[in-house]
Design an enzyme around this catalytic site. Structure first.
Site, PDB file in Angstrom:
ATOM      1  CB  CYS A  10      -6.011  -0.776  -2.989  1.00  0.00           C
ATOM      2  SG  CYS A  10      -6.382   0.647  -3.000  1.00  0.00           S
TER       3      CYS A  10
ATOM      4  CB  CYS B 265      -0.781   0.066   1.322  1.00  0.00           C
ATOM      5  SG  CYS B 265      -1.609  -1.600   1.548  1.00  0.00           S
TER       6      CYS B 265
ATOM      7  CG  HIS C  66      -2.275   5.389  -0.966  1.00  0.00           C
ATOM      8  ND1 HIS C  66      -2.720   6.309  -1.415  1.00  0.00           N
ATOM      9  CD2 HIS C  66      -2.723   4.336  -1.695  1.00  0.00           C
ATOM     10  CE1 HIS C  66      -3.726   6.131  -2.235  1.00  0.00           C
ATOM     11  NE2 HIS C  66      -3.699   4.867  -2.609  1.00  0.00           N
TER      12      HIS C  66
ATOM     13  NE  ARG D 167      -9.703   2.092  -3.950  1.00  0.00           N
ATOM     14  CZ  ARG D 167      -9.283   2.461  -5.088  1.00  0.00           C
ATOM     15  NH1 ARG D 167      -9.448   3.495  -5.606  1.00  0.00           N
ATOM     16  NH2 ARG D 167      -8.594   1.420  -5.737  1.00  0.00           N
TER      17      ARG D 167
END
Lengths: 206, 103, 156, 272
Positions: D233, D181, D185, D229
């Site tokens: 991802c 992730c 991010h 969501r």
């Protein structure tokens, strides 16, 4: 207030013994194991970490990792690099452009046999006319002028595409050649897109 | 998303009312394909009628180029307590009517 | 709750539907057969053919009409447009997207009591000139604006 | 006369099948400014409101083998309290002895109150069957926290454990592209193509990200829950599929929500 809690929690974590740290690691592994499943071409085995992935995860998370460990893993990556079988580094820049634009492949919604894209524009600026580009990686606009066309530069670029981890173990850049994301022929096309003076990457660069 | 509810909001400002309408409708163009390559049948709103106290104030003719789950906003002479009614009809003959009182 | 009535009326095609429309009192009998009066124009693929079908032989540029839209649309599936006419006796406004497979997107007719201003959202297949065409006092006026369409976030 | 193929291609871009298509644009366009104007203009009339309306009805309508409504569902603030509940999730629930996010909690309520088998929902796809009902409920519940301050309680040891597990999940690199992730991010001012990527490791980015999901995606004409969501991802990370409501997804939500504490719930969001 949140900060205070974070510090308190970090304190708690620092205070816990090695046995508890091991316990948390065990809990984490069990959580990953029960939380993911295979779907389409994306098998559950993808959740298993390679050595360098594990070390880089720790580094990203702020843990200290000693230099010798990183360097040893980097050397292993360096040994994966394979040069073009026929000694020719360049294909067709037009095909390279299509590969750079495409982000397809390897997801569970891709059918087996899907031709993978390079996904270059997701992270890099290339053709200055293309405004939809990402910024996770550096701009590669005007690459030919930026890097020159010496043999060293060409070989550097090829190795960077084949396995960027050979130069920087924990870079975000994926291993296009080593991980089998692109074929050797596709990599040559991408090379042409980067180096060819007629490629918009170079021709239209200011 | 299948055709479904409509949300009408009407607010008053002076002697005018502002009406905002959100409609649940797929607005399929008939030129789109599903992942298996089959053409998805055209399904879109063709006509919209808005009335205030049962008097027509606005009508619209739409093609499939109006966005999925259409939103539109208009203004008209009116006052608090008026009844705003909106009705749509689509190319398959489905229709829906909702109303709201201006606050 | 805002909406007082929530009913989906499943009507048949053709006469049944028209009867239904008349039945709920939305349409006066004289308007029953006016549903999508410009049906043919919506199916045409070239801008000049659409204009011809709409009866537009000439349109004055500009005038007191305003098309408000973004210069660039992050996604062509939803492009916000605001149409406004300050011309007296504005009868209708039309949105046309030149490079869409069928350029005519929508027509709004203003009746007594309505102010000649609407906001809506349209789809654009690619970057294109978008026209706002206004009919006022029987004459046509137009403005256009180029809207660039981009798609990003490769892979969704 | 344009060919059918050309027509299809023209619409394909508009309706989002060719997600990877991208048009070279004239350089003089001030992209950032234009995109900002666009995003501002689409804020009115979020179609997620339509789902929220349906969700409101579903909440109060009898359903399932037990023919009960969800009016007695406890989202953490007591049975039936919906207002502000989402701004305080995920949280530890004593009755299930688990930390739960909104969707796993809704499944619990549907099971205990209505007799709906959660395993069925877990096996379904997004926006289908019971899971679509869950999405509509989510739209309703998150709308009832719009404007609230994100305030996730971290006092319970299980919450602290889930935060740590979520943090590890966030940085977990794996798969053919070596992504975690954090690859997208974990830093400020990054974007994929034109999409801004909030830095979820910091309060500001976490508040922007956590605070604006669930959201309506205009590119897909769909309302996506947080589970949806996260699922996408992981798809784009080229990893295996996260199981609906699984602990890894809840732990990640705890990590994001706690980092976002103090921010504002702007749900449901509307995204390109």
């Amino acid at each position: 207030m949140k900060k205070k809690w974070m510090i308190a929690m970090l304190g708690t974590l620092a205070g816990i013994g090695a046995a508890q740290a091991e316990d948390m690691e065990q809990k984490f592994r069990e959580m990953v194991d029960r939380s993911f499943q295979s779907r389409g071409i994306a098998g559950k085995e993808r959740m298993l970490q390679l050595d360098f992935q594990r070390v880089c995860s720790r580094l990203d998370a702020g843990d200290k990792v000693d230099f010798a460990t990183l360097e040893a893993l980097r050397k292993i990556q360096q040994d994966t690099i394979r040069w073009p079988a026929d000694g020719n580094f360049f294909g067709d820049w037009k095909r390279g452009e299509a590969i750079a634009q495409s982000g397809r492949g390897l997801t569970w919604s891709d059918k087996p046999g899907t031709v993978n894209g390079g996904g270059c524009y997701n992270c890099h600026q290339l053709d200055p006319k293309e405004l939809s580009f990402g910024t996770i990686g550096p701009s590669l606009t005007g690459y030919r002028k930026m890097k020159g066309v010496s043999e060293e530069s060409v070989r550097y670029t090829w190795s960077r595409l084949w396995n960027a981890k050979a130069l920087n173990l924990c870079t975000t850049m994926y291993r296009l050649g080593d991980a089998g994301i692109l074929t050797e022929a596709q990599l040559k096309d991408v090379m042409a897109y980067l180096f060819d003076p007629e490629s918009p990457v170079n021709k239209d660069a200011k | 998303m299948a055709a479904g509810p409509m949300r009408i909001r009407a607010s008053v400002s002076g002697d005018e009312i502002n009406v905002r309408v959100l409609m649940a409708h797929p607005m399929e163009t008939g030129q789109r394909k599903d992942p298996s390559g089959n053409v998805i049948e055209a399904h879109y709103i063709t006509d919209v009628v808005a009335t205030i106290n049962d008097k027509i104030v606005l009508t619209a003719e739409w093609g499939p180029a109006v966005s999925t789950n259409p939103y539109f906003e208009f203004n008209a002479k009116g006052k608090a307590g008026d009844t705003v009614k909106v009705k749509w009809v689509d190319n398959k003959g489905e229709s829906r009517e909702d109303s709201v009182q201006v606050k | 709750m805002d909406s007082k009535r929530r009913t989906v009326l499943q009507g048949g095609a053709g006469a049944g539907l028209l009867a239904l429309l008349a039945g709920v009192g939305l349409l006066k009998p004289s308007e029953v057969f006016a549903a999508r009066a410009n049906d043919a124009a919506f199916k045409l693929e070239k801008l000049d053919e659409v204009l011809k079908a709409l009866g537009v032989t000439s349109a004055a540029e500009g005038g007191d009409i305003v098309l408000t839209a973004p210069d660039i649309a992050e996604n062509g599936a939803v492009v916000p447009v605001e149409l406004e006419s300050k011309l007296p006796n504005t009868e209708s406004v039309m949105v046309l997207i030149e490079k869409n497979p069928t350029p005519l997107a929508a027509i709004f007719h203003f009746h007594e009591g309505a102010l000649p201003r609407v906001k809506t959202r349209v789809k654009m297949g690619q970057s294109s000139d978008v026209y706002l065409l206004v009919k006022a006092d029987g004459k046509f006026y137009q403005v256009k604006k180029e809207i660039k369409v981009t798609l990003g976030g490769c892979g969704g | 006369m344009k060919s059918k193929a050309m027509k299809a291609a023209g619409w394909a871009a508009a309706v989002g099948w060719s997600l990877c298509a991208s048009l070279a644009l004239a350089q003089e366009v001030d992209t950032t400014k234009g995109i900002e104007e666009y995003r501002r203009m689409i804020q009115d009339g979020n179609p997620a409101d339509l789902l929220a309306m349906e969700g409101d009805e579903i909440w109060t309508t009898s359903y399932g083998p037990k023919q009960q409504s969800l009016a007695q569902c406890d989202l953490g603030l007591g049975p039936g309290v919906v207002k502000g509940a989402y701004a305080r999730l995920p949280r530890y629930f004593a009755d299930t002895a688990r930390v739960q996010d909104l969707e796993s909690r809704l499944m619990t309520c549907m099971q205990t109150l209505q007799g709906v088998d959660p395993e069925k929902i877990v096996k379904e796809d997004f926006l289908k069957g019971e899971r679509l009902r869950v999405a509509k409920l989510v739209a309703y519940v998150v709308t009832e926290s719009q404007g609230e301050t994100i305030a996730v309680d971290t006092a319970h040891p299980k919450m602290q454990e889930m935060y740590e597990l979520g943090r590890r999940m966030f940085f977990y690199r794996a798969g053919p592209m070596d992504f975690s992730c954090a690859s997208c991010h974990g830093a400020d001012n990054q974007r994929i193509r034109l999409q801004d990527l909030p830095n979820l490791t910091k309060q500001k980015g976490a508040a922007a990200g956590w605070g604006s999901w669930p959201a309506y995606r205009v590119s897909a004409s769909q309302f996506w829950t947080m589970q949806h969501r996260l699922w996408d991802c992981f798809r784009q990370q080229r990893l295996a599929e996260p199981i609906y409501g699984s602990d890894a997804t809840v732990a990640l939500s705890v990590y994001m929500a706690v980092n976002a504490n103090g921010g504002e719930m702007m749900t449901p969001g509307i995204k390109r």
